[in-house]
Design an enzyme around this catalytic site. Structure first.
Site, mmCIF file in Angstrom:
data_model
loop_
_atom_site.group_PDB
_atom_site.id
_atom_site.type_symbol
_atom_site.label_atom_id
_atom_site.label_comp_id
_atom_site.label_asym_id
_atom_site.label_seq_id
_atom_site.Cartn_x
_atom_site.Cartn_y
_atom_site.Cartn_z
ATOM 1 N N TYR A 196 14.039 89.403 36.116
ATOM 2 C CA TYR A 196 13.168 90.396 37.768
ATOM 3 C C TYR A 196 13.969 91.245 37.770
ATOM 4 C CZ TYR A 196 11.886 90.527 43.043
ATOM 5 O OH TYR A 196 12.017 91.441 44.419
ATOM 6 N N LYS A 200 12.163 95.272 37.877
ATOM 7 C CA LYS A 200 11.963 96.096 38.791
ATOM 8 C C LYS A 200 12.465 97.759 38.904
ATOM 9 C CE LYS A 200 10.150 93.264 41.918
ATOM 10 N NZ LYS A 200 8.807 93.608 42.647
HETATM 11 N N1 NAP Z 1 10.798 88.478 50.179
HETATM 12 C C1 NAP Z 1 11.891 89.399 49.752
HETATM 13 O O1 NAP Z 1 12.999 89.274 50.340
HETATM 14 C C2 NAP Z 1 12.050 90.442 48.576
HETATM 15 C C3 NAP Z 1 12.952 91.433 48.557
HETATM 16 C C4 NAP Z 1 12.317 92.598 47.574
HETATM 17 C C5 NAP Z 1 11.258 92.609 47.595
HETATM 18 N N2 NAP Z 1 10.549 91.758 47.515
HETATM 19 C C6 NAP Z 1 9.588 91.997 46.447
HETATM 20 O O2 NAP Z 1 7.898 91.850 47.282
HETATM 21 C C7 NAP Z 1 6.948 91.559 47.231
HETATM 22 C C8 NAP Z 1 6.414 90.619 47.776
HETATM 23 O O3 NAP Z 1 6.784 89.121 47.413
HETATM 24 P P1 NAP Z 1 7.007 88.017 48.809
HETATM 25 O O4 NAP Z 1 8.087 87.961 49.284
HETATM 26 O O5 NAP Z 1 6.479 88.266 49.697
HETATM 27 O O6 NAP Z 1 6.772 86.981 47.643
HETATM 28 P P2 NAP Z 1 5.631 85.417 47.667
HETATM 29 O O7 NAP Z 1 5.363 85.579 49.471
HETATM 30 O O8 NAP Z 1 5.832 84.472 46.881
HETATM 31 O O9 NAP Z 1 4.367 86.308 47.466
HETATM 32 C C9 NAP Z 1 3.609 86.806 45.699
HETATM 33 C C10 NAP Z 1 2.353 87.447 46.219
HETATM 34 O O10 NAP Z 1 2.600 87.611 44.391
HETATM 35 C C11 NAP Z 1 1.077 87.136 44.097
HETATM 36 N N3 NAP Z 1 0.779 86.596 43.162
HETATM 37 C C12 NAP Z 1 1.939 86.155 41.996
HETATM 38 N N4 NAP Z 1 1.302 86.107 40.958
HETATM 39 C C13 NAP Z 1 0.494 86.887 40.394
HETATM 40 C C14 NAP Z 1 -0.827 87.182 39.931
HETATM 41 N N5 NAP Z 1 -0.591 86.981 38.527
HETATM 42 N N6 NAP Z 1 -1.936 87.972 40.085
HETATM 43 C C15 NAP Z 1 -2.111 88.273 41.349
HETATM 44 N N7 NAP Z 1 -1.590 87.608 42.332
HETATM 45 C C16 NAP Z 1 -0.478 87.240 42.306
HETATM 46 C C17 NAP Z 1 1.212 85.350 45.052
HETATM 47 O O11 NAP Z 1 -0.310 84.930 44.931
HETATM 48 P P3 NAP Z 1 -0.864 84.064 44.289
HETATM 49 O O12 NAP Z 1 0.022 83.473 43.773
HETATM 50 O O13 NAP Z 1 -2.098 83.372 45.430
HETATM 51 O O14 NAP Z 1 -1.773 84.940 43.329
HETATM 52 C C18 NAP Z 1 1.207 86.434 46.234
HETATM 53 O O15 NAP Z 1 0.367 86.622 47.273
HETATM 54 C C19 NAP Z 1 7.185 90.970 45.443
HETATM 55 O O16 NAP Z 1 6.803 92.559 44.677
HETATM 56 C C20 NAP Z 1 9.184 91.130 45.604
HETATM 57 O O17 NAP Z 1 9.887 91.828 44.766
HETATM 58 C C21 NAP Z 1 10.582 90.850 48.458
#
Ligand code: NAP
Length: 249
Positions: A196, A200
């Site tokens: 991961y 990034k």
């Molecule tokens: N949460 C945090 O604290 C945090 C911190 C730093 C960065 N981020 C970044 O923020 C972004 C969103 O993360 P999140 O926390 O919102 O995660 P999340 O709740 O797990 O959401 C991830 C999304 O990605 C989609 N996804 C996964 N695999 C996919 C694929 N092969 N094709 C299309 N869609 C796909 C999922 O939809 P489906 O499963 O329905 O396809 C879901 O809508 C990511 O880039 C993560 O690295 C998050």
């Protein structure tokens, strides 16, 4: 406000504090979507079935974006209804909403989705790629090569494919804004996240290439750290959270 730096806090990551003097834990005036005016603008949010992607799609609606496309592998009926509701509750015009079934790992799937968006909207002003996954926290030797690589397939190949297909549509729009949700993980090292976090970093560097290649045509690429949010990838059930709790307690 979150607790002071160094004290255990399930949400704030290890890299957040050194990057900023001010840590917000809610929307604040400067980024309030209800104060933005995106009438006439078209947005596309990949990974919008839940978490940050879903929230960002709702923010586009609250900011009066006229056309909003959302993509993910899951069913998006609920998200489409929530987008319309968000616009109504913010007193904004109801946007045209398009849900596209999308797997960002798959070239044909990404191309089919963006062709549909092109047919319906004709252009894009803002693209936000938040489709990502994270691996279970595991050392390199103990990790599964398939799981390790699957993270790069979604996070890095997906970011590339979304950029490759969306840049031509963005160049037809007015804002030319391409946003990859990266992470502070690009700049810190949490042992066990060797897929991961380097991924990034790759995405962040990749956005520099997008800028170098398309800035003369107006493209504005961003690689953003979202801040830490209790979504599924960082929830109490994930090994990421459990490892952080163990190392901080
Ligand atoms: N949460 C945090 O604290 C945090 C911190 C730093 C960065 N981020 C970044 O923020 C972004 C969103 O993360 P999140 O926390 O919102 O995660 P999340 O709740 O797990 O959401 C991830 C999304 O990605 C989609 N996804 C996964 N695999 C996919 C694929 N092969 N094709 C299309 N869609 C796909 C999922 O939809 P489906 O499963 O329905 O396809 C879901 O809508 C990511 O880039 C993560 O690295 C998050």
């Amino acid at each position: 406000m979150p607790p002071p730096q160094g004290s255990w806090n399930r949400v704030e990551g290890p890299g957040d504090y050194p990057f900023t003097n001010e840590v917000h834990n809610d929307t604040y005036a400067a980024i309030d979507p209800t104060k933005a005016d995106h009438v006439g603008h078209s947005g596309f949010n990949s990974g919008a079935s839940k978490g940050l992607g879903r929230a960002l799609a709702l923010s586009l609606a609250k900011s009066s974006a006229s056309e909003i496309a959302v993509g993910a592998r899951s069913e998006l009926t609920e998200v489409v209804a929530a987008i319309r509701q968000a616009a109504n509750e913010a007193g904004r015009p109801e946007p045209k909403v398009l849900a596209v079934k999308l797997d960002v790992r798959d070239q044909a799937s990404v191309e089919a989705a963006t062709e549909k968006i092109a047919a319906d909207f004709g252009k894009l002003d803002v693209v936000i790629n938040s489709a990502e996954i994270i691996e279970p926290v595991t050392s390199i030797v103990d990790s599964s090569p398939d799981v390790w690589w699957s993270v790069w397939e979604v996070n890095v190949r997906g970011s590339y494919l979304i950029s490759r297909s969306c840049i031509p549509l963005l160049l037809k729009g007015k804002l030319d804004t391409l946003i990859m949700i990266s992470s502070v993980g690009a700049h810190v090292i949490i042992p066990g996240l060797s897929a991961y976090q380097p991924g990034k970093l790759a995405i962040t560097r990749f956005m520099e290439f997008a800028a170098a290649e398309y800035k003369d045509q107006g493209l504005v690429p961003f690689s953003v750290h979202s801040g830490n949010v209790l979504s599924d990838i960082i929830s109490e059930d994930t090994s990421y959270f459990q490892v952080r709790r163990k190392t901080r307690s």
